[in-house]
Design a protein around this motif. Sequence first.
Motif, mmCIF file in Angstrom:
data_model
loop_
_atom_site.group_PDB
_atom_site.id
_atom_site.type_symbol
_atom_site.label_atom_id
_atom_site.label_comp_id
_atom_site.label_asym_id
_atom_site.label_seq_id
_atom_site.Cartn_x
_atom_site.Cartn_y
_atom_site.Cartn_z
ATOM 1 N N SER A 64 -2.968 2.064 4.499
ATOM 2 C CA SER A 64 -3.833 0.898 4.674
ATOM 3 C C SER A 64 -4.936 0.941 3.635
ATOM 4 O O SER A 64 -5.560 1.982 3.428
ATOM 5 C CB SER A 64 -4.460 0.905 6.075
ATOM 6 O OG SER A 64 -3.488 0.789 7.069
ATOM 7 N N ASP A 66 -6.847 -10.272 6.902
ATOM 8 C CA ASP A 66 -8.268 -10.291 6.563
ATOM 9 C C ASP A 66 -9.023 -9.263 7.393
ATOM 10 O O ASP A 66 -8.670 -8.989 8.543
ATOM 11 C CB ASP A 66 -8.870 -11.674 6.819
ATOM 12 C CG ASP A 66 -8.419 -12.696 5.792
ATOM 13 O OD1 ASP A 66 -8.063 -12.299 4.668
ATOM 14 O OD2 ASP A 66 -8.418 -13.899 6.119
ATOM 15 N N GLY A 67 -10.069 -8.699 6.809
ATOM 16 C CA GLY A 67 -10.927 -7.758 7.521
ATOM 17 C C GLY A 67 -10.441 -6.330 7.389
ATOM 18 O O GLY A 67 -9.395 -6.053 6.814
ATOM 19 N N ASP A 68 -11.222 -5.435 7.954
ATOM 20 C CA ASP A 68 -10.912 -4.005 7.886
ATOM 21 C C ASP A 68 -10.054 -3.628 9.084
ATOM 22 O O ASP A 68 -10.553 -3.453 10.189
ATOM 23 C CB ASP A 68 -12.198 -3.185 7.860
ATOM 24 C CG ASP A 68 -11.939 -1.693 7.696
ATOM 25 O OD1 ASP A 68 -10.761 -1.284 7.626
ATOM 26 O OD2 ASP A 68 -12.929 -0.939 7.638
ATOM 27 N N VAL A 69 -8.756 -3.498 8.875
ATOM 28 C CA VAL A 69 -7.830 -3.089 9.939
ATOM 29 C C VAL A 69 -7.250 -1.709 9.650
ATOM 30 O O VAL A 69 -6.260 -1.309 10.253
ATOM 31 C CB VAL A 69 -6.706 -4.139 10.163
ATOM 32 C CG1 VAL A 69 -7.276 -5.428 10.708
ATOM 33 C CG2 VAL A 69 -5.938 -4.392 8.877
ATOM 34 N N THR A 70 -7.881 -0.964 8.737
ATOM 35 C CA THR A 70 -7.415 0.391 8.449
ATOM 36 C C THR A 70 -7.537 1.240 9.707
ATOM 37 O O THR A 70 -8.498 1.120 10.459
ATOM 38 C CB THR A 70 -8.222 1.035 7.312
ATOM 39 O OG1 THR A 70 -9.602 1.029 7.670
ATOM 40 C CG2 THR A 70 -8.038 0.287 5.998
ATOM 41 N N GLN A 86 -5.789 1.000 12.385
ATOM 42 C CA GLN A 86 -5.263 0.366 13.585
ATOM 43 C C GLN A 86 -3.754 0.564 13.659
ATOM 44 O O GLN A 86 -3.066 0.532 12.644
ATOM 45 C CB GLN A 86 -5.599 -1.125 13.603
ATOM 46 C CG GLN A 86 -7.083 -1.382 13.746
ATOM 47 C CD GLN A 86 -7.391 -2.856 13.932
ATOM 48 O OE1 GLN A 86 -6.498 -3.673 14.116
ATOM 49 N NE2 GLN A 86 -8.664 -3.200 13.874
ATOM 50 N N TYR A 108 -8.482 -1.193 2.280
ATOM 51 C CA TYR A 108 -9.479 -2.209 2.593
ATOM 52 C C TYR A 108 -10.463 -2.288 1.439
ATOM 53 O O TYR A 108 -10.966 -1.275 0.966
ATOM 54 C CB TYR A 108 -10.228 -1.858 3.885
ATOM 55 C CG TYR A 108 -11.428 -2.742 4.124
ATOM 56 C CD1 TYR A 108 -11.258 -4.089 4.410
ATOM 57 C CD2 TYR A 108 -12.720 -2.242 4.038
ATOM 58 C CE1 TYR A 108 -12.353 -4.912 4.629
ATOM 59 C CE2 TYR A 108 -13.817 -3.046 4.254
ATOM 60 C CZ TYR A 108 -13.625 -4.384 4.546
ATOM 61 O OH TYR A 108 -14.700 -5.199 4.750
ATOM 62 N N PHE A 109 -10.722 -3.497 0.988
ATOM 63 C CA PHE A 109 -11.670 -3.737 -0.094
ATOM 64 C C PHE A 109 -12.757 -4.668 0.442
ATOM 65 O O PHE A 109 -12.462 -5.818 0.767
ATOM 66 C CB PHE A 109 -10.974 -4.363 -1.302
ATOM 67 C CG PHE A 109 -9.826 -3.522 -1.811
ATOM 68 C CD1 PHE A 109 -10.060 -2.403 -2.581
ATOM 69 C CD2 PHE A 109 -8.520 -3.846 -1.490
ATOM 70 C CE1 PHE A 109 -9.010 -1.615 -3.031
ATOM 71 C CE2 PHE A 109 -7.460 -3.071 -1.947
ATOM 72 C CZ PHE A 109 -7.711 -1.955 -2.718
ATOM 73 N N PRO A 110 -13.999 -4.207 0.566
ATOM 74 C CA PRO A 110 -15.045 -5.012 1.188
ATOM 75 C C PRO A 110 -15.547 -6.173 0.329
ATOM 76 O O PRO A 110 -16.271 -7.027 0.826
ATOM 77 C CB PRO A 110 -16.168 -4.004 1.449
ATOM 78 C CG PRO A 110 -15.954 -2.946 0.431
ATOM 79 C CD PRO A 110 -14.471 -2.872 0.211
#
Length: 71
Positions: free
Chosen positions: A14, A38-42, A44, A16-18
């Motif tokens: 996973s 979309d969003g931070d789902v790392t 999960q 995620y790039f903010p």
Amino acid sequence: MDLTVAPLKDLAVSLYFPGQTGAPTTHTIGLHPAYIKDGDVTGQAAMPDAATTQWYYWLEGIDVAAPPPLR
């Protein structure tokens, strides 16, 4: 990073790039689906309603160090 994975097991990565990243690097012949949400789902276990693609973005590969063969 070092990570131990049992032989012949699937591995999920996973990312995620903010913020904005610009155009991603791509690998257009993905052999497994990639999921986009979309969003931070790392971290999960599931991503309901994620979009899927056969392209891989940003990740070029995973290097695996196998033990030496038995003699």
